[in-house]
Design an enzyme around this catalytic site. Structure first.
Site, mmCIF file in Angstrom:
data_model
loop_
_atom_site.group_PDB
_atom_site.id
_atom_site.type_symbol
_atom_site.label_atom_id
_atom_site.label_comp_id
_atom_site.label_asym_id
_atom_site.label_seq_id
_atom_site.Cartn_x
_atom_site.Cartn_y
_atom_site.Cartn_z
ATOM 1 N N ASN A 195 -56.685 -39.144 28.577
ATOM 2 C CA ASN A 195 -56.169 -38.418 29.739
ATOM 3 C C ASN A 195 -55.789 -36.984 29.385
ATOM 4 O O ASN A 195 -55.221 -36.733 28.310
ATOM 5 C CB ASN A 195 -54.941 -39.137 30.309
ATOM 6 C CG ASN A 195 -55.280 -40.500 30.869
ATOM 7 O OD1 ASN A 195 -56.280 -40.660 31.557
ATOM 8 N ND2 ASN A 195 -54.459 -41.496 30.560
ATOM 9 N N LYS A 226 -59.649 -44.463 27.625
ATOM 10 C CA LYS A 226 -59.287 -43.232 28.326
ATOM 11 C C LYS A 226 -58.679 -42.194 27.381
ATOM 12 O O LYS A 226 -57.955 -42.520 26.447
ATOM 13 C CB LYS A 226 -58.299 -43.515 29.458
ATOM 14 C CG LYS A 226 -58.902 -44.247 30.639
ATOM 15 C CD LYS A 226 -57.958 -44.235 31.819
ATOM 16 C CE LYS A 226 -57.881 -42.862 32.463
ATOM 17 N NZ LYS A 226 -56.956 -42.843 33.621
ATOM 18 N N SER A 253 -53.887 -44.590 27.508
ATOM 19 C CA SER A 253 -53.558 -45.375 28.697
ATOM 20 C C SER A 253 -52.943 -46.694 28.266
ATOM 21 O O SER A 253 -53.319 -47.267 27.234
ATOM 22 C CB SER A 253 -54.821 -45.625 29.515
ATOM 23 O OG SER A 253 -54.626 -46.660 30.470
ATOM 24 N N ARG A 276 -15.761 -16.363 48.118
ATOM 25 C CA ARG A 276 -16.141 -17.345 47.089
ATOM 26 C C ARG A 276 -16.656 -18.563 47.844
ATOM 27 O O ARG A 276 -15.991 -19.056 48.747
ATOM 28 C CB ARG A 276 -14.937 -17.714 46.203
ATOM 29 C CG ARG A 276 -14.369 -16.577 45.371
ATOM 30 C CD ARG A 276 -15.121 -16.345 44.078
ATOM 31 N NE ARG A 276 -15.132 -17.514 43.217
ATOM 32 C CZ ARG A 276 -14.086 -17.912 42.475
ATOM 33 N NH1 ARG A 276 -12.943 -17.229 42.499
ATOM 34 N NH2 ARG A 276 -14.179 -18.976 41.712
#
Length: 477
Positions: free
Chosen positions: A297, A295, A289, A329
């Site tokens: 994650n 942290k 983080s 087309r």
């Protein structure tokens, strides 16, 4: 011509697909290389059919070196004709003329009887075929890892959840087997895809091809030879405005991101600290983080889920374009396909790579699974108790057992296990239900139904995706 430039888009805001292998398979350079492969292969087909000067195919092949072309310049010049084939052809013909030192007239073999859509459709199918082959290889590693998890944890009891709440005892092996089955079934859709060649000419009538081929061969034969040369699928007829091949490809890619997203979503929940049943593999520099050093994650799952959330809208874009292919087309619908299709390829490839790493190193925590299972205590077995005990109580048996459950739920959460046991023991005479039998009914390992059999059937039905040789070591507590 200037020196080749790298892709301008490095994926700064698309981290799930910001990988060298994804760029190598789907970047602008890969697109340009695929277009040049189509043009070079077509020159080879024409020479083989004696419809181009002898030796011209070698000259065109030498000229079709992607590193000799200015990607950025071609991209800007593509606005003049609304597609990149037109400016590339001018450069390719000039390059062929320069290399044609023997005066063979090799430039006559470039793009003869084709139209821009023929080349770009074929090139994108070629690009997709290469990308899907890589995608399937990645998926097979993930399915092998999931099969290994299913085998190792067939008897690892955890809690099943329904509408966010605890439901019944479950097996983590069964959860992994269901992940496996979903991913394999999505991969099977990729395996069934066709990547058709396109050689319809200006209006899809093969008029120029018919004039070019003359009595010696037919444009259908030339088309089949081009397909064989490129490794694409032959077609019965041109498909300029029939975009099923494109939408089928988009749907199959989205099915893979769907299946991967399901796995990622489960891992994200199960790796929450308050749940802690799973952990992502740890690697230096991953999961940090910018503000909170503590942290870790679950970024692999985050990236996979991000791809799963983006892919359906891109598949819808392909269907919207397909439904809008007017006339013979299309005026814009065809052009709207290209970025959507390439983005889908990038997302699927990126998600598959993240998922491979996630499944190979997924950490399983059986102790936490048991702790969470025990939060509801024996009350989680009320269905099993009801089925076995209600008949012993005669009329009103189910109502009495429901009253036991209702009274238990009024107790504090920490006391519900003991409360349920006590109330149940009071409600059922010991001569009708022994203490030993009651404990059997309240053991979650005894109420897994056919979990083991389901795991076996899921794996056995898809043997090619459960290769033990591809299974990685998975860390358990």
């Amino acid at each position: 011509m200037t020196a080749p430039l790298p892709d301008g888009d490095f994926g700064l805001l698309s981290p799930v697909s910001a990988a060298p292998r994804v760029t190598a398979l789907t970047g602008d350079r890969a697109v340009l290389a695929a277009i040049l492969r189509v043009e070079a292969a077509w020159a080879g087909v024409l020479e083989e059919a004696s419809l181009a000067p002898a030796g011209s195919a070698a000259v065109v092949a030498a000229a079709a070196d992607v590193d000799r072309y200015d990607l950025a310049g071609i991209a800007v010049r593509a606005q003049g004709g609304a597609n990149p084939v037109i400016p590339l052809l001018a450069d390719l013909r000039a390059r062929v003329t320069t290399l044609d030192t023997e005066g063979l007239g090799a430039s006559a073999a470039v793009h003869a009887s084709l139209t821009s859509q023929d080349v770009l459709d074929s090139a994108l199918m070629l690009l997709a075929s290469d990308a899907v082959a890589e995608l399937l290889a990645e998926v097979r590693e993930s399915t092998a890892a999931l099969a290994g998890l299913a085998e190792r944890h067939r008897d690892t009891v955890c809690v099943g959840r329904s509408l966010t709440q605890h439901s019944l005892p479950y097996s983590f092996g069964l959860r992994a087997a269901q992940w496996f089955a979903g991913l394999v079934d999505a991969a099977a859709r990729l395996e069934s895809l066709e990547f058709p060649v396109q050689t319809g000419g200006a209006a899809g009538t093969l008029a120029a091809g018919t004039a070019l081929a003359g009595p010696a061969s037919t444009p259908f034969e030339l088309s089949d030879r081009l397909a064989a040369s490129l490794g694409l699928d032959p077609v019965a007829a041109p498909w300029h405005t029939n975009r099923l091949a494109v939408t089928a490809l988009g749907d199959a890619l989205t099915a893979v991101t769907d299946a991967a997203g399901k796995i990622a979503g489960d891992v994200l929940f199960l790796s929450r600290p308050e749940v802690a049943e799973l952990s992502e593999p740890v690697a230096p520099g991953r999961g940090g983080s910018s503000a909170m050093p503590h942290k870790q994650n679950p970024v692999l799952s985050v990236l996979v889920r991000s791809a799963a959330l983006q892919a359906p809208a891109l598949a819808a874009q392909l269907h919207l374009a397909a439904a809008s292919f007017n006339d013979e087309r299309a005026d814009g619908a065809w052009h709207a396909e290209w970025p959507a299709l390439r983005s889908l390829l990038r997302l699927a490839l990126g998600a598959a790579g993240q998922l491979r790493e996630l499944t190979a190193g997924l950490q399983v925590h059986p102790d936490a699974m048991r702790r969470n299972l025990d939060l509801f205590g024996p009350l989680l077995l009320s269905e099993a108790v009801g089925a076995a005990v209600a008949p012993l109580l005669g009329d009103g048996g189910r109502a009495r057992l429901q009253e036991v459950v209702d009274r238990t739920l009024q107790a504090p959460a920490a006391e519900r296990g003991a409360t349920y046991r006590s109330l149940l023991r009071e409600a059922v005479p010991a001569d009708a239900l022994t203490d030993e039998r009651l404990e059997e009914l309240l053991d979650p390992a005894n109420y897994l139904g056919q979990s083991g059999g389901i795991i076996r059937r899921l794996l056995d039905a898809r043997p090619g995706f459960a290769d033990p040789a591809l299974q990685k070591g998975v860390s358990d507590d």
